[in-house]
Enzyme design. Structure first.
Site, PDB file in Angstrom:
ATOM      1  N   SER A   1       8.777  -1.639   4.261  1.00 40.78           N
ATOM      2  CA  SER A   1       7.574  -1.890   5.057  1.00 40.78           C
ATOM      3  C   SER A   1       6.421  -2.396   4.202  1.00 40.78           C
ATOM      4  O   SER A   1       5.659  -3.265   4.623  1.00 40.78           O
ATOM      5  CB  SER A   1       7.133  -0.608   5.757  1.00 40.78           C
TER       6      SER A   1
ATOM      7  N   THR B   1      23.576   3.894   2.282  1.00 36.51           N
ATOM      8  CA  THR B   1      23.187   5.309   2.299  1.00 36.51           C
ATOM      9  C   THR B   1      23.341   5.901   3.706  1.00 36.51           C
ATOM     10  O   THR B   1      23.174   5.209   4.709  1.00 36.51           O
ATOM     11  CB  THR B   1      21.737   5.518   1.824  1.00 36.51           C
ATOM     12  N   GLU B   2      23.665   7.203   3.715  1.00 30.02           N
ATOM     13  CA  GLU B   2      23.896   7.866   5.017  1.00 30.02           C
ATOM     14  C   GLU B   2      22.752   8.797   5.392  1.00 30.02           C
ATOM     15  O   GLU B   2      22.668   9.259   6.513  1.00 30.02           O
ATOM     16  CB  GLU B   2      25.214   8.637   4.958  1.00 30.02           C
TER      17      GLU B   2
ATOM     18  N   GLY C   1      15.868  -2.052   0.064  1.00 37.18           N
ATOM     19  CA  GLY C   1      15.000  -1.199   0.868  1.00 37.18           C
ATOM     20  C   GLY C   1      13.566  -1.370   0.415  1.00 37.18           C
ATOM     21  O   GLY C   1      13.220  -2.387  -0.207  1.00 37.18           O
ATOM     22  N   GLY C   2      12.733  -0.371   0.699  1.00 37.55           N
ATOM     23  CA  GLY C   2      11.319  -0.468   0.365  1.00 37.55           C
ATOM     24  C   GLY C   2      10.944   0.398  -0.823  1.00 37.55           C
ATOM     25  O   GLY C   2      11.802   0.781  -1.634  1.00 37.55           O
ATOM     26  N   ASP C   3       9.655   0.732  -0.894  1.00 38.73           N
ATOM     27  CA  ASP C   3       9.154   1.542  -2.006  1.00 38.73           C
ATOM     28  C   ASP C   3       9.792   2.930  -2.021  1.00 38.73           C
ATOM     29  O   ASP C   3       9.971   3.528  -3.084  1.00 38.73           O
ATOM     30  CB  ASP C   3       7.628   1.672  -1.894  1.00 38.73           C
ATOM     31  N   GLY C   4      10.123   3.439  -0.831  1.00 36.37           N
ATOM     32  CA  GLY C   4      10.747   4.767  -0.746  1.00 36.37           C
ATOM     33  C   GLY C   4      12.130   4.762  -1.374  1.00 36.37           C
ATOM     34  O   GLY C   4      12.516   5.701  -2.077  1.00 36.37           O
TER      35      GLY C   4
ATOM     36  N   GLU D   1       5.468   9.146  -0.151  1.00 32.37           N
ATOM     37  CA  GLU D   1       5.987  10.477   0.203  1.00 32.37           C
ATOM     38  C   GLU D   1       4.837  11.470   0.183  1.00 32.37           C
ATOM     39  O   GLU D   1       3.967  11.382  -0.692  1.00 32.37           O
ATOM     40  CB  GLU D   1       7.028  10.934  -0.832  1.00 32.37           C
TER      41      GLU D   1
ATOM     42  N   ASN E   1      17.611  10.541   0.445  1.00 32.39           N
ATOM     43  CA  ASN E   1      17.956  11.140  -0.849  1.00 32.39           C
ATOM     44  C   ASN E   1      19.434  11.031  -1.229  1.00 32.39           C
ATOM     45  O   ASN E   1      19.856  11.591  -2.237  1.00 32.39           O
ATOM     46  CB  ASN E   1      17.497  12.610  -0.933  1.00 32.39           C
TER      47      ASN E   1
HETATM   48  N1  LIG Z   1      20.555   6.332   5.488  1.00 30.32           N
HETATM   49  C1  LIG Z   1      19.297   6.780   5.555  1.00 30.32           C
HETATM   50  N2  LIG Z   1      18.860   7.429   6.662  1.00 30.32           N
HETATM   51  C2  LIG Z   1      17.580   7.855   6.762  1.00 30.32           C
HETATM   52  N3  LIG Z   1      16.658   7.713   5.784  1.00 30.32           N
HETATM   53  C3  LIG Z   1      17.042   7.074   4.658  1.00 30.32           C
HETATM   54  C4  LIG Z   1      18.378   6.590   4.480  1.00 30.32           C
HETATM   55  N4  LIG Z   1      18.457   6.003   3.270  1.00 30.32           N
HETATM   56  C5  LIG Z   1      17.243   6.131   2.693  1.00 30.32           C
HETATM   57  N5  LIG Z   1      16.388   6.768   3.502  1.00 30.32           N
HETATM   58  C6  LIG Z   1      14.958   7.099   3.305  1.00 30.32           C
HETATM   59  O1  LIG Z   1      14.173   6.176   4.043  1.00 30.32           O
HETATM   60  C7  LIG Z   1      12.853   6.158   3.502  1.00 30.32           C
HETATM   61  C8  LIG Z   1      12.181   4.842   3.743  1.00 30.32           C
HETATM   62  O2  LIG Z   1      12.927   3.833   3.221  1.00 30.32           O
HETATM   63  P1  LIG Z   1      12.392   2.503   2.541  1.00 30.32           P
HETATM   64  O3  LIG Z   1      11.490   2.791   1.438  1.00 30.32           O
HETATM   65  O4  LIG Z   1      13.617   1.721   2.218  1.00 30.32           O
HETATM   66  O5  LIG Z   1      11.618   1.756   3.731  1.00 30.32           O
HETATM   67  P2  LIG Z   1      10.136   1.832   4.288  1.00 30.32           P
HETATM   68  O6  LIG Z   1       9.598   3.205   4.219  1.00 30.32           O
HETATM   69  O7  LIG Z   1      10.171   1.155   5.590  1.00 30.32           O
HETATM   70  O8  LIG Z   1       9.370   0.882   3.313  1.00 30.32           O
HETATM   71  P3  LIG Z   1       8.179   1.170   2.253  1.00 30.32           P
HETATM   72  O9  LIG Z   1       8.630   2.341   1.440  1.00 30.32           O
HETATM   73  O10 LIG Z   1       8.123  -0.101   1.450  1.00 30.32           O
HETATM   74  O11 LIG Z   1       6.927   1.430   3.015  1.00 30.32           O
HETATM   75  C9  LIG Z   1      13.040   6.447   2.029  1.00 30.32           C
HETATM   76  O12 LIG Z   1      12.138   7.438   1.646  1.00 30.32           O
HETATM   77  C10 LIG Z   1      14.478   6.928   1.886  1.00 30.32           C
HETATM   78  O13 LIG Z   1      14.527   8.186   1.242  1.00 30.32           O
HETATM   79  C1  LIG Z   2      -9.612  -2.276   8.274  1.00 30.12           C
HETATM   80  C2  LIG Z   2      -9.044  -3.227   7.274  1.00 30.12           C
HETATM   81  C3  LIG Z   2      -8.256  -2.483   6.277  1.00 30.12           C
HETATM   82  C4  LIG Z   2      -7.646  -3.333   5.221  1.00 30.12           C
HETATM   83  C5  LIG Z   2      -7.206  -2.432   4.130  1.00 30.12           C
HETATM   84  C6  LIG Z   2      -6.195  -3.032   3.274  1.00 30.12           C
HETATM   85  C7  LIG Z   2      -5.904  -2.148   2.105  1.00 30.12           C
HETATM   86  C8  LIG Z   2      -4.460  -2.173   1.838  1.00 30.12           C
HETATM   87  C9  LIG Z   2      -4.124  -1.562   0.526  1.00 30.12           C
HETATM   88  C10 LIG Z   2      -2.655  -1.314   0.506  1.00 30.12           C
HETATM   89  C11 LIG Z   2      -2.278  -0.493  -0.662  1.00 30.12           C
HETATM   90  C12 LIG Z   2      -0.837  -0.143  -0.603  1.00 30.12           C
HETATM   91  C13 LIG Z   2      -0.487   0.769  -1.699  1.00 30.12           C
HETATM   92  C14 LIG Z   2       0.961   1.073  -1.680  1.00 30.12           C
HETATM   93  C15 LIG Z   2       1.451   2.201  -1.314  1.00 30.12           C
HETATM   94  C16 LIG Z   2       2.910   2.474  -1.280  1.00 30.12           C
HETATM   95  O1  LIG Z   2       3.249   3.263  -2.372  1.00 30.12           O
HETATM   96  C17 LIG Z   2       3.291   3.212  -0.007  1.00 30.12           C
HETATM   97  C18 LIG Z   2       4.786   3.231   0.135  1.00 30.12           C
HETATM   98  O2  LIG Z   2       5.276   1.990   0.481  1.00 30.12           O
HETATM   99  N1  LIG Z   2       2.736   2.589   1.148  1.00 30.12           N
HETATM  100  C19 LIG Z   2       1.804   3.182   1.865  1.00 30.12           C
HETATM  101  O3  LIG Z   2       1.412   4.292   1.628  1.00 30.12           O
HETATM  102  C20 LIG Z   2       1.243   2.395   3.031  1.00 30.12           C
HETATM  103  C21 LIG Z   2      -0.247   2.319   2.947  1.00 30.12           C
HETATM  104  C22 LIG Z   2      -0.774   1.430   4.030  1.00 30.12           C
HETATM  105  C23 LIG Z   2      -2.255   1.458   4.050  1.00 30.12           C
HETATM  106  C24 LIG Z   2      -2.857   0.675   5.182  1.00 30.12           C
END
Ligand SMILES: Nc1ncnc2c1ncn2[C@@H]1O[C@H](COP(=O)(O)OP(=O)(O)OP(=O)(O)O)[C@@H](O)[C@H]1O
Ligand SMILES: CCCCCCCCCCCCC/C=C/[C@@H](O)[C@H](CO)NC(=O)CCCCC
Ligand SMILES: [Ca+2]
Length: 557
Positions: free
Chosen positions: A251, A180-181, A206-209, A519, A184
């Site tokens: 992440s 991806t560049e 990638g991650g949840d995003g 988001e 979205n």
């Molecule tokens: N090429 C790109 N450049 C910048 N942003 C991007 C690109 N491709 C995807 N994204 C955006 O990056 C955001 C974060 O990506 P991703 O979910 O993979 O990782 P993260 O945020 O580190 O992990 P998590 O969502 O698990 O916390 C996504 O919302 C996605 O829309």
């Molecule tokens: C002081 C001690 C505190 C210990 C608390 C631990 C609780 C952790 C619960 C984590 C729940 C994660 C839920 C997931 C949310 C994801 O859709 C979202 C996108 O990746 N991540 C966050 O919002 C990231 C959310 C990060 C929260 C810390």
């Protein structure tokens, strides 16, 4: 189990020992044949240890390759030196690659090489195993892969190239790969351009995003193709047929963790190869009859919204941004006033306080999913009365000051919290667990947070309540108008207004933001509905751990 007719059985050589190797439609087994016998105190013992029988389910065989005895493998380039003894007597060989279970839900690719006396027998084995694999129709052959090069620790490309692509090649899966560049990119490509008919599934690295991008692309495309209006909150959405695979490189990776049991790229690739399928609920989020977003994991207002809003400005910190912002948000200790109305899921099996967990082949998901498809959507659309009534038309109304309002459509287990925000939530039961954390002391809130990481029940606290619901609505107390377009600006204005009115208090801002799967939503007033099993993943849910975890090989029979 029903006895399966044998397709093939031969005596083959494995690591210089003779084995009885047998294949039927479900199982490949190999058992060492006793060759030497030794006499110990008058009793005859076989010369090998017990436990040299092995079995692998045909559904977990990844590939079979002919081995060129003189020059290593013929077609995958992996070199394997033949033992001197067997190369003379058993000059033909084939290698079976299969799934082996490792520690903590990890899967690994393991190999076993059998040597044959005759070339024809070797070919017969290869041919028969290949026919068995070809008959497994749930396995993908052609995949569309999106890699986010900037997710998590920015390792997406490397993870795919080094750990995943070689496994797809081994399993003869062809791929089209898009790096991806921009944000979205994957969503828009899936929604409008991708020729989806040619694929058996889509995969995100990638991650949840990134996963959220796939969901938005696929769900929107499916609704558009079927003439369904996403803007109507009551509309029944059409399920997506293509499965989604996640190679974790983000992440939090909570979707991967909660559907597989671990965030490990090799494990996820193997679940894709064997063609697993895990249905999942999706929440639709609306504001004023306008579609905002879909959510599959967490919709969080207050604490998790504030953590996310703060952490977005610190993306450069990588995954550590959540720890930093989490600590900072904990210290600010803001609460938010508003009204939550919800429609409890009354006709289903399971509650958020159950001790049982959603696991592979979950009976509760199957049962409740069936209920949903039989008489859905029997949703009482009586508008909840936001006066003081507690219960009206099936809806319940709760007004208060909240540190956090969380809706977890699945457990949200992740490495930070291996049991998750709602440990008993189900992946595919058509409900979401609405967790309300009322205003309490910092100390109590810390106790509540810490319980997410221990065996203690985070809901067993006087200021926490949890409801399993089909729909809910939230209206912030200081909702000025339905068109609060710039939430942040309004929030600031209101904050200063309230604080001017109460100069001595440590006021909270009027609004938080909704964290929708990572988001930020542009509105605080939202309406949410759960769509049971709207999407499918290449996963099977978390497998129960074998009881005797110290067994050398859980496949041993
Ligand atoms: N090429 C790109 N450049 C910048 N942003 C991007 C690109 N491709 C995807 N994204 C955006 O990056 C955001 C974060 O990506 P991703 O979910 O993979 O990782 P993260 O945020 O580190 O992990 P998590 O969502 O698990 O916390 C996504 O919302 C996605 O829309
Ligand atoms: C002081 C001690 C505190 C210990 C608390 C631990 C609780 C952790 C619960 C984590 C729940 C994660 C839920 C997931 C949310 C994801 O859709 C979202 C996108 O990746 N991540 C966050 O919002 C990231 C959310 C990060 C929260 C810390
Ligand atoms: Ca659910």
């Amino acid at each position: 189990m029903e006895k399966q007719p044998r397709l093939l059985a031969s005596q083959l050589l494995l690591k210089n020992s003779l084995f009885e190797v047998s294949l039927n439609r479900v199982l490949l087994t190999w058992t060492e044949i006793p060759t030497k016998k030794k006499r110990v105190s008058g009793v005859i013992h076989h010369a090998f240890k017990v436990g040299t029988s092995h079995g692998v389910s045909v559904s977990e065989i990844l590939a079979v390759k002919e081995l060129d005895v003189d020059s290593g493998t013929k077609d995958d380039g992996r070199w394997q030196k033949m033992p001197q003894k067997s190369s003379e007597a058993y000059p033909y060989a084939f290698t079976v690659s299969y799934v082996e279970r490792a520690w903590q839900h990890r899967w690994r690719c393991s190999d076993v090489t059998f040597h044959c006396l005759e070339g024809a027998l070797c070919q017969q084995w290869i041919q028969t195993i290949r026919e068995q694999l070809a008959a497994l129709t749930s396995r993908p052959k052609h995949l569309l892969v999106y890699i986010n090069p900037y997710g998590g620790k920015q390792q997406g490309k490397r993870i795919y190239e080094q750990k995943v692509a070689p496994l797809f090649i081994l399993a003869s899966i062809s791929t089209d790969v898009i790096v991806t560049e921009h944000a979205n990119h994957a969503r828009d490509h899936l929604r409008t351009e991708a020729e989806l008919k040619q694929y058996d599934g889509v995969v995100c690295v990638g991650g949840d995003g990134m996963f959220s991008e796939m969901v938005h692309g696929l769900v929107s495309r499916t609704q558009r193709d079927n003439g369904v209006d996403q803007n109507s909150p009551e509309e029944k959405l059409v399920p997506c047929t293509l499965r989604i695979g996640i190679i974790p490189a983000g992440s939090t990776d909570c979707i991967c963790y909660a559907t597989v049991g671990i965030n490990d790229p090799v494990t996820s690739a193997l679940h894709i190869i064997v063609g697993d399928a895990q249905p999942m609920d999706v929440c639709s989020v609306h504001h004023n009859n306008t579609f905002l977003r879909y959510s599959v994991s967490l919709l969080g207002y207050g604490f998790y919204g504030d953590v996310l809003a703060d952490s977005e400005r610190k993306r450069w910190m990588g995954p550590a941004r959540y720890d930093f912002s989490g600590f900072k948000t904990f210290l600010t200790h803001h609460y938010y006033e508003g009204t939550v109305s919800f429609l409890p899921a009354t006709d289903i099996l399971g509650t958020p306080r159950d001790k049982t967990r959603c696991r592979a082949g979950c009976f509760i998901c199957q049962h409740n999913g069936q209920l949903y498809s039989e008489d859905a959507p029997e949703i009482c659309e009586t508008d909840p009365d936001v006066s003081d009534s507690e219960y009206k038309g099936g809806w319940q109304v709760i007004r208060g000051k909240f540190l956090a309002i969380n809706a977890a459509s699945m457990s949200c287990a992740c490495p930070r919290s291996p049991k998750g925000l709602s440990p008993a939530a189900h992946l595919a039961d058509g409900t979401t667990d609405l967790i309300l954390v009322r205003k309490c002391s910092r100390f109590n809130f810390l106790r509540h947070l810490l319980r997410h990481t221990s065996k203690y029940d985070q809901f067993d606290m006087t200021f926490v309540e949890v409801h399993r619901v089909r729909r809910f609505r939230f209206t912030p107390r200081y909702c000025q108008s339905d068109s609060e377009l710039d939430l942040r600006e309004n929030g600031k204005r209101l904050f200063s207004q309230i604080c001017r009115d109460h100069p001595a208090c440590s006021c909270s801002p009027a609004y938080s933001s909704w964290n929708c799967d990572g988001e930020i939503l542009p509105h605080a007033a939202i309406e949410v509905g759960v769509h049971c099993q709207l999407i499918k993943l290449f996963a099977r849910g978390i497998e129960e751990q074998p009881v005797f975890e110290d067994l050398p090989n859980p496949c041993a029979i």
